[in-house]
Design a protein around this motif. Structure first.
Motif, short mmCIF file in Angstrom:
data_model
loop_
_atom_site.label_atom_id
_atom_site.label_comp_id
_atom_site.label_asym_id
_atom_site.label_seq_id
_atom_site.Cartn_x
_atom_site.Cartn_y
_atom_site.Cartn_z
N ALA A 1 0.90 -1.00 -0.15
CA ALA A 1 -0.13 -0.14 0.03
C ALA A 1 1.01 1.29 0.17
O ALA A 1 0.70 2.10 -0.55
N ALA A 2 1.78 1.40 0.96
CA ALA A 2 2.64 2.51 1.02
C ALA A 2 3.60 2.38 -0.46
O ALA A 2 3.76 3.76 -0.73
N TRP A 3 3.97 1.64 -0.90
CA TRP A 3 4.80 1.61 -2.01
C TRP A 3 3.97 2.08 -3.35
O TRP A 3 4.40 2.91 -4.07
N LEU A 4 2.68 1.77 -3.36
CA LEU A 4 1.93 2.27 -4.38
C LEU A 4 1.68 3.83 -4.31
O LEU A 4 1.74 4.77 -5.04
N VAL A 5 1.52 4.29 -3.06
CA VAL A 5 1.11 5.57 -2.64
C VAL A 5 2.76 6.60 -3.17
O VAL A 5 2.63 7.37 -4.07
N ILE A 6 3.64 5.97 -2.49
CA ILE A 6 4.92 6.54 -3.06
C ILE A 6 5.26 6.66 -4.67
O ILE A 6 6.05 7.30 -5.08
N SER A 7 4.83 5.39 -5.04
CA SER A 7 5.00 5.53 -6.47
C SER A 7 3.96 6.43 -7.33
O SER A 7 3.90 6.32 -8.62
N GLY A 8 3.13 6.80 -6.70
CA GLY A 8 1.92 8.00 -7.44
C GLY A 8 0.74 7.19 -7.73
O GLY A 8 -0.13 7.57 -8.70
N LYS A 9 0.50 5.99 -7.19
CA LYS A 9 -0.65 5.32 -7.81
C LYS A 9 -1.56 5.17 -6.37
O LYS A 9 -1.95 4.04 -5.83
N GLU A 10 -1.94 6.24 -6.11
CA GLU A 10 -2.73 6.39 -4.77
C GLU A 10 -3.99 5.81 -5.07
O GLU A 10 -4.41 4.87 -3.91
N LYS A 11 -4.77 5.91 -6.15
CA LYS A 11 -6.05 5.23 -6.05
C LYS A 11 -5.86 3.78 -6.02
O LYS A 11 -6.68 2.99 -5.31
N GLU A 12 -4.72 3.26 -6.73
CA GLU A 12 -4.71 1.58 -6.51
C GLU A 12 -4.31 1.12 -5.19
O GLU A 12 -4.35 0.20 -4.94
N SER A 13 -3.81 2.02 -4.36
CA SER A 13 -3.50 1.84 -2.98
C SER A 13 -4.61 1.70 -1.96
O SER A 13 -4.64 0.83 -1.12
N LYS A 14 -5.67 2.36 -2.40
CA LYS A 14 -6.82 2.09 -1.47
C LYS A 14 -7.29 0.66 -0.99
O LYS A 14 -7.42 0.81 0.18
N LYS A 15 -7.34 -0.20 -1.99
CA LYS A 15 -8.00 -1.75 -1.53
C LYS A 15 -6.84 -2.23 -0.49
O LYS A 15 -7.23 -3.04 0.28
N TRP A 16 -5.72 -2.03 -0.66
CA TRP A 16 -4.53 -2.50 0.12
C TRP A 16 -4.55 -2.00 1.28
O TRP A 16 -4.60 -2.78 2.57
N TRP A 17 -4.89 -0.37 1.61
CA TRP A 17 -5.13 0.07 3.05
C TRP A 17 -6.33 -0.75 3.56
O TRP A 17 -6.28 -1.03 4.85
N ILE A 18 -7.39 -0.82 2.82
CA ILE A 18 -8.38 -1.12 3.39
C ILE A 18 -8.31 -2.61 3.91
O ILE A 18 -8.96 -3.02 4.97
N LEU A 19 -7.67 -3.45 3.17
CA LEU A 19 -7.54 -4.94 3.51
C LEU A 19 -6.40 -5.04 4.94
O LEU A 19 -6.60 -5.75 5.55
N ALA A 20 -5.40 -3.81 4.99
CA ALA A 20 -4.63 -3.76 5.97
C ALA A 20 -5.49 -3.67 7.21
O ALA A 20 -5.21 -4.38 8.31
N ILE A 21 -6.58 -2.72 7.22
CA ILE A 21 -7.23 -2.20 8.43
C ILE A 21 -8.21 -3.61 8.69
O ILE A 21 -8.26 -3.98 9.78
#
Lengths: 144, 126
Positions: free
Chosen positions: A105-125
């Motif tokens: 999730a963090a890697w997606l955010v840092i590489s500019g793919k914020e939208k794609e990171s959403k489902k990984w953050w939700i999965l982590a939660i």
């Protein structure tokens, strides 16, 4: 002088385990909220969540490897052996995936793919919440 | 006269704004130091294999214990190494038939489900 033994005690380790897990979940929720605002905080928050998720394995490992075995014996001899055989076994292995999920999730955010990171953050939660519930069930199994 | 002015202006605007296909190509070309999608796909599947394999095939669990002092530490070390090494080695890999992101997502969910399902089945049947 800092007393190192304080950080190795069962209660301290348990406290750190819970607090760090909670912190990762809070940071993940925070990132999700900031994603909608296109905030400049997103990247440091994401990196922070990934770092805390990896560091949180240390108190978890000490708790599980050193302090859990007597509880395990108690659970397996009690009326709810499934609390270890199903719940704890699942919990201890699911927990290994949390740092990986948060890092993706963090890697997606840092590489500019914020939208794609959403489902990984939700999965982590969701994973952290489930692991917390499983932990509670294991404790109930120990005192049953 | 006005038409003559607007045509070059449109051309300039078109030159500044890349077409959708170009954006996709650019995105494909963006390389990072890691491809954590493939890292987590490999790690999560490996974790499920180590968990199920270790329970059904005692020598595997014993090997993890002997090498890492505890099977859980062994699994943690192995999947973490695979996550970073596979992520690094796959950094320049072109996407295959299944997009990397889809592969990562499905592998992770499959591993989570497989671990839980295995322990339920193992408890009641074995």
């Amino acid at each position: 002088m800092v007393d190192v033994s304080f950080f190795l005690r069962r209660d301290t380790v348990l406290f750190l385990h819970v607090i760090m897990g909670l912190l990762v979940a809070v940071l993940a929720v925070w990132v999700l909220l900031e994603l909608n605002k296109k905030s400049s905080l997103i990247k440091p928050l994401s990196a922070g969540a990934a770092i805390v998720s990896w560091v949180s394995v240390l108190p978890a490992a000490r708790l599980y490897l050193l302090f859990y075995p007597p509880t395990k014996t108690l659970i397996k001899a009690g009326p709810a052996p499934w609390a270890h055989s199903i719940i704890m076994e699942t919990k201890e292995h699911w927990a290994l995936l949390v740092p990986l999920i948060v890092t993706v999730a963090a890697w997606l955010v840092i590489s500019g793919k914020e939208k794609e990171s959403k489902k990984w953050w939700i999965l982590a939660i969701v994973m952290i919440a489930l692991i917390a519930v499983l932990g509670r069930v294991v404790k109930m199994g120990a005192v049953a | 006269m006005s038409k003559a002015k607007t045509k070059p202006a449109k051309k300039q605007a078109a030159a500044k704004t890349p077409a959708k296909s170009e954006v996709k190509e650019q995105a494909k070309g963006q390389k990072t130091m890691f491809n954590f999608h493939l890292g987590i796909a490999a790690s999560s599947l490996l974790l499920a294999i180590l968990v199920i394999g270790g329970e059904l095939f005692a020598p595997l669990k014993d090997l993890l214990k002997n090498v890492f002092t505890h099977h859980w530490i062994g699994k943690a070390v192995i999947i973490s190494l695979v996550f970073f090494i596979a992520g690094y080695l796959a950094r320049n890999r072109e996407a295959g038939k299944i997009p990397d992101e889809e592969l990562a997502w499905k592998s992770t969910l499959a591993s989570i489900a497989a671990i839980f399902a295995f322990y339920i089945i193992h408890y009641f049947l074995v």
